[in-house]
Scaffold this motif. Structure first.
Motif, PDB file in Angstrom:
ATOM      1  N   SER A   1     -18.251 -52.725 -48.024  1.00 21.04           N
ATOM      2  CA  SER A   1     -17.679 -51.612 -47.301  1.00 21.04           C
ATOM      3  C   SER A   1     -18.384 -50.272 -47.450  1.00 21.04           C
ATOM      4  O   SER A   1     -18.656 -49.630 -46.473  1.00 21.04           O
ATOM      5  CB  SER A   1     -16.217 -51.452 -47.704  1.00 21.04           C
ATOM      6  OG  SER A   1     -16.109 -51.237 -49.093  1.00 21.04           O
TER       7      SER A   1
ATOM      8  N   ASP B   1     -22.361 -53.708 -44.108  1.00 21.35           N
ATOM      9  CA  ASP B   1     -21.936 -52.897 -45.252  1.00 21.35           C
ATOM     10  C   ASP B   1     -22.099 -53.705 -46.530  1.00 21.35           C
ATOM     11  O   ASP B   1     -21.764 -54.888 -46.572  1.00 21.35           O
ATOM     12  CB  ASP B   1     -20.475 -52.483 -45.099  1.00 21.35           C
ATOM     13  CG  ASP B   1     -20.281 -51.493 -43.963  1.00 21.35           C
ATOM     14  OD1 ASP B   1     -21.250 -50.823 -43.596  1.00 21.35           O
ATOM     15  OD2 ASP B   1     -19.156 -51.410 -43.443  1.00 21.35           O
TER      16      ASP B   1
ATOM     17  N   GLY C   1     -26.733 -49.000 -46.899  1.00 21.91           N
ATOM     18  CA  GLY C   1     -25.645 -49.895 -47.256  1.00 21.91           C
ATOM     19  C   GLY C   1     -25.340 -49.859 -48.730  1.00 21.91           C
ATOM     20  O   GLY C   1     -24.320 -50.359 -49.167  1.00 21.91           O
TER      21      GLY C   1
ATOM     22  N   ALA D   1     -20.903 -47.781 -47.283  1.00 22.81           N
ATOM     23  CA  ALA D   1     -22.294 -47.589 -46.865  1.00 22.81           C
ATOM     24  C   ALA D   1     -22.845 -46.313 -47.472  1.00 22.81           C
ATOM     25  O   ALA D   1     -22.154 -45.302 -47.580  1.00 22.81           O
ATOM     26  CB  ALA D   1     -22.384 -47.523 -45.351  1.00 22.81           C
TER      27      ALA D   1
END
Length: 377
Positions: free
Chosen positions: A283, A259, A291, A285
């Motif tokens: 975090s 991520d 990502g 994505a």
């Protein structure tokens, strides 16, 4: 056995003044001189004198003095608006360097006691108060701090000097560009697989290298032209490092994907950015699996974005989403290499320092900014 390269802790190490243990001895010298003046010491007691500095302290003091000189000259130099802005940055960074190195030591700050033997003063670098004079000091200082970082026997000082060298070189490039001149500065070189293996890479190093590889590979897939070429070349280089480490027996703790949501914070702030739970990048994505968050996903998130993160996607300040990811990846590599300067024996640091220099140049090429002490916070 070589000491393994380790990935950075959850928060990059914070720069702190380099310790100077022999300063306590100087205090003893002052006390002795005071007692001599009070008659508490025999009359034939030799005059007090400061302790003789060892090689580590000589390196530290010389670079602290040069930092102070750069700051002083930059502060008093007159220039046009564009150059003046760069000079202000140079002065601020130089003051941070002097502080991180512990400041300039004075043997008798309040004046030498009667009969005390004062040491020969360290020669203060001189330069004319012109932008060109400041540029000369920066180029000289980048080279001297680099050499000291390669040879210092103190691990903390070596890492601090490496950061100072990187910062001075970056300031020199900025000032040279503002002046329309060139400056002879090292561009560094990517770490070779052979050099990586001499340090015994561990699983944390492999994971960090692989997450950076994933980041720039994602950037390559979402860009074109020269940016795409540069990202693919970097991704291939990082893949070669990962492959070499795994072939040499390093534990394989890679993920299929990482991520990248918090990488923008790393690009913007560096020292205050928190890595994701997987120890890599972040975090949020994106919907395309890259990502990199989409604009809608970021706008609809219930989390409050960092002030530096643009609300129209994942850009940071003036950086696009792709630039932010690339800058964040290069910053993580820069922190890794600088952290390992101190873990590498003196005389064997050239390839690691060159890798840090290369990461710094790449970070700036993607539009990122270096802090006053790159890699240290």
């Amino acid at each position: 056995m070589p000491r393994p390269l380790l990935a950075l802790p959850a928060r990059p190490r914070t720069a702190r003044p380099v310790r100077r243990p022999w300063r306590a001895v100087a205090g003893v010298a002052v006390l002795a001189a005071t007692l001599a003046g009070c008659g508490a010491v025999r009359l034939d007691t030799p005059p007090a004198e400061p302790p003789r500095p060892d090689a580590v302290e000589v390196q530290r003091q010389e670079e602290a003095i040069l930092s102070a000189a750069i700051a002083d000259v930059a502060r008093i130099t007159d220039a046009g608006a564009d150059v003046a802005g760069v000079l202000a940055r140079v002065a601020g960074n130089a003051e941070a360097h002097a502080g991180a190195l512990g400041g300039v030591w004075e043997p008798w700050p309040g004046g030498a006691p009667e009969g005390a033997r004062t040491p020969e003063p360290v020669e203060t670098p001189s330069a004319t108060a012109t932008p060109e004079g400041v540029l000369g000091l920066l180029v000289q200082g980048a080279a001297s701090a680099r050499e000291a970082a390669l040879t210092s026997t103190d691990d903390d000082l070596a890492a601090a000097l490496a950061a100072v060298s990187l910062s001075r070189a970056d300031d020199a490039r900025r000032l040279a560009a503002a002046l329309g001149v060139s400056a002879d500065l090292p561009a560094g070189a990517p770490l070779t697989p052979e050099a990586l293996l001499t340090h015994g890479p561990g699983e944390a190093t492999v994971r960090l290298l692989d997450s950076a590889r994933f980041a720039v590979e994602t950037v390559a897939a979402r860009t074109d032209g020269a940016a795409r070429e540069r990202a693919w070349e970097r991704a291939e280089h990082l893949q070669a490092l990962v492959d070499a480490a795994l072939a040499a027996g390093a534990p394989d703790e890679r993920s299929a994907a990482y991520d990248l949501g918090l990488v923008a914070q790393n690009a913007a702030a560096g020292p205050d950015a928190e890595p994701g739970a997987d120890g890599a990048m972040g975090s949020h994505a994106g919907a395309d699996g890259s990502g990199i968050p989409d604009a809608d996903a970021t706008a609809n998130s219930s989390e409050s974005p960092d002030d530096d993160v643009a609300a129209d996607g994942f850009g940071v300040g003036d950086l696009t989403a792709e630039q932010a990811v690339a800058v964040g990846a290069e910053r993580s590599l820069l922190e890794l290499w600088v952290a390992n300067i101190g873990r590498t024996p003196a005389g064997e640091r050239e390839s690691v320092l060159a890798a840090a220099e290369h990461a710094a140049v790449q970070l700036r090429a993607w539009g990122g900014e270096l802090p006053a002490l790159p890699g240290l916070g």
